[in-house]
Design an enzyme around this catalytic site. Sequence first.
Site, PDB file in Angstrom:
ATOM      1  CE  LYS A  47       0.648   1.720   4.362  1.00  9.50           C
ATOM      2  NZ  LYS A  47       1.746   2.456   4.614  1.00  9.50           N
ATOM      3  CG  ASP A  66      -0.970  -0.002   8.027  1.00  7.59           C
ATOM      4  OD1 ASP A  66      -1.734   0.932   8.332  1.00  7.59           O
ATOM      5  OD2 ASP A  66       0.233   0.158   7.758  1.00  7.59           O
TER       6      ASP A  66
END
Length: 292
Positions: free
Chosen positions: A12, A138
């Site tokens: 990401k 996350d």
Amino acid sequence: MKKTLILQAPAKINIALWVKHKRPDGYHELASIMQTISLADTITLKEIGEPGIRIFCDNPDVPLDGTNLVHRAATVFLDRFSIEPRLAINIDKKIPVAAGLAGGSTDAAAVLTGLARLYDKAVTVPDIMNMATSIGSDVPFVVHGGLALAEGRGEILSFYEPPKPPLVVVIAVPTGVSVSTRWAYENYHSGNNQAKEKAFGEVLQAYRRRDIEALKALVFNDLESVTLHRHPEVLKIKELLNSTGEGVAMMSGSGPSVFALFTDRRRAMNAVKNLDGMAVNVFIEHITRKNT
Ligand code: ATP
């Protein structure tokens, strides 16, 4: 017959990262726009005869013991369904380690979703998101992937359709620099909230309409003030990627990786040429939609 499953675990980037304040529980209150990209690890899950969870990875920076997030994810999942661990997990590491690209978190997310398939368990979305949150801030985002606004400590997610056609992303990771996420947060001092609130409110729409010019004025990552100060070479890489004026470059997470967004590959390649002579690993990727 013993089953094997092969999964992709995407990295990401943080299109914007606003660190609001430290909470009584010690975590920081965040607002972030997160996006998965095509750079990915490959995770292979394999049922084995002997008891235990065995981890294989040929990158020496990746731990092979219980501290690996794939071990944590497997333990959480197997406990939840009272399954005896008899599992081998191979990590083919493509995502740079400790670079702000959520490499460990995405491997853990792939293990959670992969084990649900391997053991044929119908796991509800809230159930898998709860397991993910217990592993790391996350992890819930990378379970789903695509584009999201993340709030709280990163676990409160609103998903959006990513820009179409996909933007091209250059990832540049300086060699020999590693940044601890914890160190970055501990050294961050917040300030200037009104201007940030206004900019943050406009970033998502500018990003979704692929408006690089608007993004140049709006994007920010609060942790840059910490990491760029300590590691000037990261600032240099950011400046070089910005110098063609055709894209927008930012540090991802707590760094040290820098990403830059471009509307097409030709513009991306123009900027990459400027990195010649820098000690840097470069990946030319694109943004991706939700995980499958
Ligand atoms: P984030 O962006 O989520 O803060 P990061 O991308 O900066 O994370 P990781 O690549 O996840 O950092 O690595 C951070 C540390 O986590 C590593 O130094 C390593 O010791 C440990 N780690 C545990 N599991 C893994 C894994 N599967 N892959 C990589 N590192 C792992």
